[in-house]
Scaffold this active site. Structure first.
Site, PDB file in Angstrom:
ATOM      1  CB  VAL A   1     -19.547  71.268  51.001  1.00  7.32           C
ATOM      2  CG1 VAL A   1     -18.591  70.230  50.408  1.00  7.32           C
ATOM      3  CG2 VAL A   1     -19.750  72.418  50.028  1.00  7.32           C
ATOM      4  CE  LYS A   2     -24.160  63.304  53.778  1.00  5.05           C
ATOM      5  NZ  LYS A   2     -25.326  62.583  53.200  1.00  5.05           N
ATOM      6  CB  ILE A   3     -16.536  66.966  54.321  1.00 12.78           C
ATOM      7  CG1 ILE A   3     -16.678  68.276  53.534  1.00 12.78           C
ATOM      8  CG2 ILE A   3     -15.092  66.505  54.373  1.00 12.78           C
ATOM      9  CD1 ILE A   3     -16.053  68.254  52.168  1.00 12.78           C
TER      10      ILE A   3
ATOM     11  CB  ALA B   1     -24.208  68.823  47.459  1.00 13.78           C
TER      12      ALA B   1
ATOM     13  CB  THR C   1     -28.500  63.931  48.242  1.00 20.83           C
ATOM     14  OG1 THR C   1     -27.546  64.988  48.107  1.00 20.83           O
ATOM     15  CG2 THR C   1     -29.893  64.510  48.112  1.00 20.83           C
TER      16      THR C   1
END
EC number: 2.2.1.2
Length: 218
Positions: free
Chosen positions: A86-88, A60, A27
């Site tokens: 965790v999307k970085i 996310a 997402t």
């Protein structure tokens, strides 16, 4: 190959999960906004609702672009559920954040990747997933699939454990080609996954079987 669905729509996620082939969800803020999800509390609650549907791997995305902000947001996101990745973003501070999260045992997805050099940096920092954007490279007359193939060779050369998560996958041939060249994961809309079901010979063959059955049992 893992199949992720790129959406924040819970009904689409349930449909993909019920198909029995879904391995995760990606997402981003744009997809959340499309579903009318606004405010930090509502966004986190929506992430939790997604985690309650799928077995694992819910990316996310952080909003911050500074190191301290990404660490703070990433820790908060990781607390939602063990399934959170965790999307970085692929920026200098993002690489630092990926290294930090890797040392803390928090999985990461390095996003907005468009060059082999960026892919190398993300892997060396310890990213769990790398998201090269196939369709967006095609949009500017670069070969997104060739880029995936380059990264596959580089990662195999050095035994990097980062999984290649092909993003911006827009149609079934994108997906199939990603499978051919060795992407570990694809993330795409639901219609791309369900599009794999379709073939005119399947439709005509089934129609003939049913017609023959009806005739034999008339």
């Amino acid at each position: 190959m893992k199949f992720f669905i790129d959406t924040a729509n819970l009904n689409e996620i349930r449909e993909a999960f019920d198909l029995g082939v879904l391995d995760g969800v990606t997402t981003n803020p744009s997809l959340m906004a499309k579903e009318g999800i606004k405010g930090d509390a509502n966004v986190r609650a929506h992430y939790k609702a997604i985690c309650d549907i799928v077995d694992n791997n819910v990316s996310a995305e952080v909003i911050a672009t500074d190191f301290e902000g990404m660490i703070k947001e990433g820790k908060e996101l990781a607390k939602i559920d063990d399934k959170i990745v965790v999307k970085i973003p692929m920026i200098k501070e993002g690489i630092k954040a990926i290294k930090y999260f890797s040392s803390e045992g928090i999985r990461t997805n390095c996003t907005l990747v468009f060059s082999p050099g960026q892919a190398i940096l993300a892997a060396k920092a310890g990213a769990s997933y790398l998201s090269p954007f196939v369709g967006r490279l095609d949009d500017i007359s670069q070969d997104g699939l060739e880029f995936i193939a380059q990264v596959r060779v580089i990662y195999d050369n050095y035994g990097f454990g980062t999984e290649i998560l092909a993003a911006s996958v827009r149609h079934t041939m994108h997906l199939i080609k990603c499978a051919e060249i060795g992407a570990d994961v694809v993330t795409c809309p639901l219609n791309v996954i369900t599009g794999l079901l379709n073939h005119p010979l399947t439709d005509s063959g089934l129609a003939k079987f049913l017609a023959d059955h009806k005739k034999a049992n008339a």
